[in-house]
Structures are given as structure tokens and as C-alpha cells.
Design a protein around this motif. Structure first.
Motif, PDB file in Angstrom:
ATOM      1  N   LYS A  16      -3.038  -7.289  16.274  1.00 54.20           N
ATOM      2  CA  LYS A  16      -1.553  -7.469  15.484  1.00 54.20           C
ATOM      3  C   LYS A  16      -1.973  -7.653  13.988  1.00 54.20           C
ATOM      4  O   LYS A  16      -1.253  -6.935  13.246  1.00 54.20           O
ATOM      5  N   LEU A  17      -3.366  -7.975  13.709  1.00 57.38           N
ATOM      6  CA  LEU A  17      -3.593  -7.869  12.025  1.00 57.38           C
ATOM      7  C   LEU A  17      -3.888  -6.379  11.735  1.00 57.38           C
ATOM      8  O   LEU A  17      -3.219  -5.834  10.692  1.00 57.38           O
ATOM      9  N   ALA A  18      -4.433  -5.558  12.731  1.00 58.67           N
ATOM     10  CA  ALA A  18      -4.747  -4.300  12.280  1.00 58.67           C
ATOM     11  C   ALA A  18      -3.292  -3.570  12.193  1.00 58.67           C
ATOM     12  O   ALA A  18      -3.243  -2.574  11.378  1.00 58.67           O
ATOM     13  N   ALA A  19      -2.218  -3.834  12.923  1.00 63.62           N
ATOM     14  CA  ALA A  19      -1.100  -3.258  12.703  1.00 63.62           C
ATOM     15  C   ALA A  19      -0.289  -3.587  11.458  1.00 63.62           C
ATOM     16  O   ALA A  19       0.223  -2.799  10.860  1.00 63.62           O
ATOM     17  N   ALA A  20      -0.707  -4.868  11.134  1.00 65.95           N
ATOM     18  CA  ALA A  20      -0.094  -5.569   9.905  1.00 65.95           C
ATOM     19  C   ALA A  20      -0.595  -4.762   8.767  1.00 65.95           C
ATOM     20  O   ALA A  20      -0.045  -4.301   7.556  1.00 65.95           O
ATOM     21  N   LEU A  21      -1.993  -4.403   8.760  1.00 67.52           N
ATOM     22  CA  LEU A  21      -2.639  -3.770   7.836  1.00 67.52           C
ATOM     23  C   LEU A  21      -2.043  -2.282   7.556  1.00 67.52           C
ATOM     24  O   LEU A  21      -1.853  -1.718   6.706  1.00 67.52           O
ATOM     25  N   ALA A  22      -1.943  -1.690   8.669  1.00 70.07           N
ATOM     26  CA  ALA A  22      -1.311  -0.333   8.698  1.00 70.07           C
ATOM     27  C   ALA A  22      -0.123  -0.096   8.163  1.00 70.07           C
ATOM     28  O   ALA A  22       0.214   0.663   7.813  1.00 70.07           O
ATOM     29  N   GLN A  23       0.602  -1.092   8.489  1.00 68.57           N
ATOM     30  CA  GLN A  23       2.000  -1.098   7.696  1.00 68.57           C
ATOM     31  C   GLN A  23       1.988  -1.208   6.401  1.00 68.57           C
ATOM     32  O   GLN A  23       2.811  -0.777   5.608  1.00 68.57           O
ATOM     33  N   ARG A  24       0.968  -1.749   5.743  1.00 67.73           N
ATOM     34  CA  ARG A  24       0.519  -1.668   4.278  1.00 67.73           C
ATOM     35  C   ARG A  24      -0.306  -0.459   3.927  1.00 67.73           C
ATOM     36  O   ARG A  24      -0.559  -0.165   2.742  1.00 67.73           O
ATOM     37  N   GLY A  25      -0.349   0.598   4.936  1.00 62.28           N
ATOM     38  CA  GLY A  25      -1.009   1.758   4.440  1.00 62.28           C
ATOM     39  C   GLY A  25      -2.311   1.597   4.743  1.00 62.28           C
ATOM     40  O   GLY A  25      -3.042   2.508   4.263  1.00 62.28           O
ATOM     41  N   VAL A  26      -2.962   0.737   5.009  1.00 60.40           N
ATOM     42  CA  VAL A  26      -4.410   0.473   5.306  1.00 60.40           C
ATOM     43  C   VAL A  26      -4.858   0.891   6.813  1.00 60.40           C
ATOM     44  O   VAL A  26      -4.706   0.153   7.851  1.00 60.40           O
ATOM     45  N   THR A  27      -5.596   1.996   6.749  1.00 56.66           N
ATOM     46  CA  THR A  27      -5.992   2.490   8.190  1.00 56.66           C
ATOM     47  C   THR A  27      -7.434   2.790   8.282  1.00 56.66           C
ATOM     48  O   THR A  27      -7.793   3.614   9.458  1.00 56.66           O
ATOM     49  N   ARG A  28      -8.089   2.973   7.283  1.00 55.01           N
ATOM     50  CA  ARG A  28      -9.547   3.167   7.102  1.00 55.01           C
ATOM     51  C   ARG A  28     -10.409   2.294   6.691  1.00 55.01           C
ATOM     52  O   ARG A  28     -10.142   1.507   5.666  1.00 55.01           O
ATOM     53  N   PHE A  29     -11.701   2.336   7.230  1.00 58.61           N
ATOM     54  CA  PHE A  29     -12.706   1.411   6.863  1.00 58.61           C
ATOM     55  C   PHE A  29     -13.076   1.576   5.249  1.00 58.61           C
ATOM     56  O   PHE A  29     -13.065   0.587   4.420  1.00 58.61           O
ATOM     57  N   SER A  30     -12.868   3.014   5.062  1.00 59.36           N
ATOM     58  CA  SER A  30     -13.415   3.330   3.605  1.00 59.36           C
ATOM     59  C   SER A  30     -12.088   2.609   2.539  1.00 59.36           C
ATOM     60  O   SER A  30     -12.515   2.435   1.413  1.00 59.36           O
ATOM     61  N   GLN A  31     -10.924   2.507   2.881  1.00 59.70           N
ATOM     62  CA  GLN A  31     -10.081   1.813   2.070  1.00 59.70           C
ATOM     63  C   GLN A  31     -10.490   0.113   1.949  1.00 59.70           C
ATOM     64  O   GLN A  31     -10.398  -0.128   0.571  1.00 59.70           O
ATOM     65  N   ILE A  32     -10.852  -0.327   2.720  1.00 58.59           N
ATOM     66  CA  ILE A  32     -11.028  -1.693   2.840  1.00 58.59           C
ATOM     67  C   ILE A  32     -12.344  -1.795   2.010  1.00 58.59           C
ATOM     68  O   ILE A  32     -12.755  -2.964   1.315  1.00 58.59           O
ATOM     69  N   ALA A  33     -13.376  -1.084   2.340  1.00 63.88           N
ATOM     70  CA  ALA A  33     -14.773  -0.914   1.521  1.00 63.88           C
ATOM     71  C   ALA A  33     -14.588  -1.005   0.113  1.00 63.88           C
ATOM     72  O   ALA A  33     -15.363  -1.541  -0.547  1.00 63.88           O
ATOM     73  N   ALA A  34     -13.260  -0.244  -0.467  1.00 64.87           N
ATOM     74  CA  ALA A  34     -13.147  -0.073  -1.852  1.00 64.87           C
ATOM     75  C   ALA A  34     -12.289  -1.252  -2.480  1.00 64.87           C
ATOM     76  O   ALA A  34     -11.989  -1.427  -3.478  1.00 64.87           O
ATOM     77  N   TRP A  35     -11.884  -2.220  -1.733  1.00 65.72           N
ATOM     78  CA  TRP A  35     -10.971  -3.308  -2.062  1.00 65.72           C
ATOM     79  C   TRP A  35     -11.849  -4.213  -3.166  1.00 65.72           C
ATOM     80  O   TRP A  35     -13.195  -4.331  -2.937  1.00 65.72           O
ATOM     81  N   THR A  36     -10.907  -4.480  -4.106  1.00 65.23           N
ATOM     82  CA  THR A  36     -11.513  -5.455  -5.296  1.00 65.23           C
ATOM     83  C   THR A  36     -11.261  -6.780  -4.782  1.00 65.23           C
ATOM     84  O   THR A  36     -10.249  -7.091  -4.018  1.00 65.23           O
ATOM     85  N   GLU A  37     -11.519  -7.598  -5.816  1.00 67.98           N
ATOM     86  CA  GLU A  37     -11.216  -9.119  -5.516  1.00 67.98           C
ATOM     87  C   GLU A  37      -9.688  -9.176  -5.539  1.00 67.98           C
ATOM     88  O   GLU A  37      -9.035  -9.968  -4.775  1.00 67.98           O
ATOM     89  N   GLN A  38      -9.013  -8.606  -6.213  1.00 69.76           N
ATOM     90  CA  GLN A  38      -7.577  -8.411  -6.529  1.00 69.76           C
ATOM     91  C   GLN A  38      -6.905  -8.021  -5.301  1.00 69.76           C
ATOM     92  O   GLN A  38      -6.012  -8.688  -4.797  1.00 69.76           O
ATOM     93  N   ASP A  39      -7.466  -6.899  -4.800  1.00 72.07           N
ATOM     94  CA  ASP A  39      -6.845  -6.446  -3.212  1.00 72.07           C
ATOM     95  C   ASP A  39      -6.959  -7.426  -2.472  1.00 72.07           C
ATOM     96  O   ASP A  39      -6.161  -7.633  -1.586  1.00 72.07           O
ATOM     97  N   LEU A  40      -8.113  -8.040  -2.188  1.00 65.77           N
ATOM     98  CA  LEU A  40      -8.375  -9.059  -1.203  1.00 65.77           C
ATOM     99  C   LEU A  40      -7.232 -10.311  -1.276  1.00 65.77           C
ATOM    100  O   LEU A  40      -6.580 -10.631  -0.148  1.00 65.77           O
ATOM    101  N   ALA A  41      -7.166 -10.800  -2.472  1.00 67.18           N
ATOM    102  CA  ALA A  41      -6.144 -11.592  -2.947  1.00 67.18           C
ATOM    103  C   ALA A  41      -4.719 -11.270  -2.421  1.00 67.18           C
ATOM    104  O   ALA A  41      -4.003 -12.239  -1.665  1.00 67.18           O
ATOM    105  N   GLU A  42      -4.346 -10.164  -2.810  1.00 69.89           N
ATOM    106  CA  GLU A  42      -3.021  -9.693  -2.408  1.00 69.89           C
ATOM    107  C   GLU A  42      -2.852  -9.648  -0.987  1.00 69.89           C
ATOM    108  O   GLU A  42      -1.796  -9.824  -0.436  1.00 69.89           O
TER     109      GLU A  42
END
Length: 69
Positions: A16-42
Motif C-alpha cells: 500500500k505504501l509503495a503504491a502511495a509513493l508511486a502515486q507521488r512519482g517515487v518509484t526508485r531507490f535512488s530517489q529516496i536515497a537523495a531525499w533531504t530532511e525537507q523531502d522526508l518531512a513532506e
């Protein structure tokens, strides 16, 4: 096109969470690896994670997945 990363390999991410992330355009480990504190908070706020991404260290996990790839 390469297949999408299986985000459920991250501790704390189920289908479910993977699907919710995909809806936000997050489908790659590289995207999450690049998250900032602000991205995490959002993402935390948008998906009502209650701090799960930080607690489960998604960014560090994602970096490991990228390094192993």
C-alpha cells in the motif's frame, strides 16, 4: 525502460505504501536515497507516516540498495 524498483524491500514499506509513493512519482531507490530532511518531512506529512521513514531509516536503506545495484 528498466523495471521499477521494488520499494517494499525497504523496512517499513508494504504494498500500500509503495503504491502511495508511486502515486507521488517515487518509484526508485535512488530517489529516496537523495531525499533531504525537507523531502522526508513532506512525504511524512502527505502520507501520514508519523515519522516512519525516519525511524526505519529509508534514506540509508535506499542508499544501500543503490550501492548494491
Amino acid at each position: 525502460l528498466t523495471p521499477l524498483d521494488d520499494l517494499t524491500r525497504l523496512v517499513g514499506v508494504g504494498p500500500k505504501l509503495a503504491a502511495a509513493l508511486a502515486q507521488r512519482g517515487v518509484t526508485r531507490f535512488s530517489q529516496i536515497a537523495a531525499w533531504t530532511e525537507q523531502d522526508l518531512a513532506e512525504v511524512d506529512k502527505a502520507l501520514d507516516l508519523k515519522g516512519r521513514a525516519v525511524r526505519d531509516a529509508w534514506v540509508a536503506q535506499a542508499r544501500r540498495m543503490v550501492d548494491e545495484a
